[in-house]
Design a protein around this motif. Structure first.
Motif, PDB file in Angstrom:
ATOM      1  N   SER A 451       0.826  -1.214   0.000  1.00  0.00           N
ATOM      2  CA  SER A 451       0.000   0.000   0.000  1.00  0.00           C
ATOM      3  C   SER A 451       0.857   1.259   0.000  1.00  0.00           C
ATOM      4  N   VAL A 452       1.951   1.260   0.776  1.00  0.00           N
ATOM      5  CA  VAL A 452       2.826   2.425   0.832  1.00  0.00           C
ATOM      6  C   VAL A 452       3.569   2.598  -0.487  1.00  0.00           C
ATOM      7  N   GLY A 502      -7.907   5.259   1.399  1.00  0.00           N
ATOM      8  CA  GLY A 502      -8.373   3.933   1.812  1.00  0.00           C
ATOM      9  C   GLY A 502      -8.956   3.171   0.644  1.00  0.00           C
ATOM     10  N   VAL A 507      -5.650   0.903   2.572  1.00  0.00           N
ATOM     11  CA  VAL A 507      -5.091   1.130   3.909  1.00  0.00           C
ATOM     12  C   VAL A 507      -6.201   0.999   4.937  1.00  0.00           C
ATOM     13  N   GLU A 514      -1.339  -2.159  11.545  1.00  0.00           N
ATOM     14  CA  GLU A 514      -1.138  -1.587  10.215  1.00  0.00           C
ATOM     15  C   GLU A 514      -0.864  -0.090  10.316  1.00  0.00           C
ATOM     16  N   ARG A 515      -1.539   0.587  11.240  1.00  0.00           N
ATOM     17  CA  ARG A 515      -1.263   2.011  11.426  1.00  0.00           C
ATOM     18  C   ARG A 515       0.201   2.234  11.799  1.00  0.00           C
ATOM     19  N   THR A 518       2.569   1.331   8.811  1.00  0.00           N
ATOM     20  CA  THR A 518       2.384   2.323   7.751  1.00  0.00           C
ATOM     21  C   THR A 518       3.016   3.653   8.139  1.00  0.00           C
TER      22      THR A 518
END
Length: 551
Positions: A451-452, A502, A507, A514-515, A518
């Protein structure tokens, strides 16, 4: 078992003599050949002594002398390593050609250096390398400077100090009834002359003078001083404090004569010290690389040790190799009040010092030492440094960790120029950990979040600002008002971006793990991308602060 340090190489001998004393004209067998000793060469002898591995001093022999050229083939067959002579402006071409054919090296000794000094230096090298530990000078090599000071004091009729070119006290006389004032007492106790403008003017006058200088404004008691030189090379100075009887012309002559005698002592002391420093530097280099020598070879008792790293500027009027040695000398001098067994080595742009510490010496003293070194570098070398200090360790095997921590501190100070110029690892532990995590993330693509990666690529290709929006959101603990203000955007725009990222990148901000991951990767990758010099593939992308277009 044969001692591998029993004989120095020709290269070590050249280092010992220095370029001001001798230069190499020919080395047909290279500079790594061992030197077994030295003797005087008599070209008139048909059968001289054994010359295997020796440097032969051709005293009074011209380089183009037929007898010398004729003797070279026999000297080569006898195993002579080199000949040393004074050229005095003569043509050395035929000599170099004949010596190369015979396999004998040729050293040109400076015309102004007396042969007795060359003899003493070569003897010092042999004595030094005969020790069990490499590079540690014997008492014979160093000479007894204190005895010399007492002898000079008796001749001159005043108290004597012997100093090196950095105004450090090497020795002093201690005969009964000698005159003393506050300046002499403070200098001897501190082993250093005060480095103020007044004394610097006095020393500049002394260095320019050809003989003895009479000084009446150094302190309450007048003084005589004379520079100690080997040819044109400055080695130090002799100082005499006047007693109740004023110095006469005979005292000046005695001090001038004493300076000539002191030349030999200081040459031997300096060259032996240089050998010791080089040997300890090589041991320290191996230690920092994770190859610890024995404590006996290092010459210190195991205990608390810490690494001090001083970063040299990339731009300087002084070549970095010379500047590094100057800083290392300054560290060694300043550290004498803290520990007597400091070792220094220059690696690229960094000077590393290993400081053995007594149990009652706090780590803050190392920081004070670093501040002193930096201040004196600014004053005398006109150079600004940064200093990083690793944690104290108790074993040689842990010294590389202290060195790595000191390097991390330097990296943090470089990244945050508004910080203090000196810091310990404890001062910047959190920032150092982030740097280590950044390296881990950058070097291992297996732990990159998809995702990043997708978010950074989307921002780079389309000019959007999703990565810095999410980073600001996480930095503000989910407070959209604070995060929007930091980015100077409307709150509604900010909330729209959070909702869209999102949808676009999957995300899940509701998942605490995950927070965390990330946030960590965004913090490191966005900062890396912003400081990258050019855009590149993958994670090294530019995230612009203000890009027109819809988000």
């Amino acid at each position: 078992m044969t001692n591998p340090y029993a004989h120095p190489s020709l290269a070590r001998i050249l280092d010992l003599l220095g370029t001001s004393a001798a230069r190499l004209l020919a080395a047909p067998a290279g500079c790594d050949i061992p030197i077994s000793g030295h003797s005087v060469l008599d070209v008139t002898e048909e059968e001289g002594p054994a010359h295997e591995g020796a440097i032969l001093l051709a005293v009074g022999v011209c380089p183009d002398a037929a007898a010398l050229l004729d003797a070279l083939p026999a000297l080569g067959r006898a195993g002579a390593a080199a000949i040393a002579l004074k050229t005095r402006g003569a043509d050395t071409g035929p000599l170099v050609e004949a010596a190369t054919a015979a396999g004998v090296a040729v050293l040109a000794v400076a015309d102004v250096i007396p042969w007795r000094h060359i003899d003493a230096l070569l003897a010092a090298a042999a004595g030094t390398f005969g020790q069990d530990a490499p590079g540690f000078p014997s008492a014979a090599a160093v000479g007894d400077l204190f005895s010399l000071a007492n002898a000079v004091a008796a001749m001159v009729g005043g108290a004597i100090t012997v100093e090196d070119p950095q105004q450090r006290v090497l020795a002093y006389s201690n005969l009964p009834g000698q005159p003393i004032d506050d300046a002499r007492r403070d200098t001897i106790l501190g082993r250093q002359v005060p480095l103020d403008d007044h004394y610097l003017r006095i020393y500049r006058r002394l260095w320019r003078a050809a003989g003895v200088v009479r000084i009446g404004d150094a302190s309450p008691l007048p003084r005589l001083a004379v520079a100690i030189r080997a040819g044109t090379e400055l080695l130090g100075s002799l100082w005499a404090v006047e007693s109740s009887t004023p110095f006469g012309p005979e005292a000046e002559q005695a001090l001038a004569d004493a300076a000539k005698a002191a030349t030999l002592h200081l040459l031997r002391l300096r060259r032996a010290t240089e050998l010791e420093r080089r040997a300890r530097g090589e041991l320290l280099r191996s230690l920092l690389a994770g190859k610890p020598p024995s404590a006996a070879r290092f010459g210190i008792d195991l205990g608390r040790m810490t690494v001090l790293a001083l970063e040299l500027p990339s731009c300087s009027n002084t070549p970095v190799n010379i500047l590094g040695l100057q800083v290392a000398d300054l560290v060694m001098a300043c550290a004498e009040t803290l520990t007597s067994s400091t070792s220094c080595v220059v690696e690229g742009q960094v000077v590393y010092a290993l400081l053995p510490l007594a149990e009652d010496i706090p780590q803050t003293r190392v920081a004070s030492l670093a501040e002193t070194v930096i201040t004196r570098c600014e004053q005398s070398l006109h150079t600004r440094l940064r200093a990083g200090i690793g944690s104290a360790v108790a074993d040689f095997a842990d010294v590389p960790r202290s060195r790595l921590e000191a390097d991390r501190v330097l990296a943090v100070l470089a990244a945050e120029p508004l910080r203090a110029r000196v810091a310990t690892i404890e001062d910047v532990r959190c920032q150092a950990i982030l740097l280590e995590l950044e390296e881990t993330i950058a070097n291992d693509p297996r732990i990159h979040l998809a995702s990043v990666t997708a978010m950074l690529r989307h921002d780079a290709e389309r000019g959007t600002r999703y990565a810095e929006t999410l980073l600001a959101y996480l930095d503000a603990f989910g407070d959209t008002t604070v995060a929007a203000d930091r980015l100077h955007v409307h709150q509604n725009t900010f909330r729209y971006r959070i909702r869209r990222l999102g949808e676009l990148f999957g995300v899940d901000l509701g998942n605490a793990d995950e927070r965390l991951v990330t946030w960590l990767q965004l913090r490191l990758m966005v900062c890396e991308a912003r400081t990258a010099p050019t855009p590149a593939e993958g994670l090294h992308v530019v995230v612009p602060h203000q890009v027109p277009g819809r988000d």
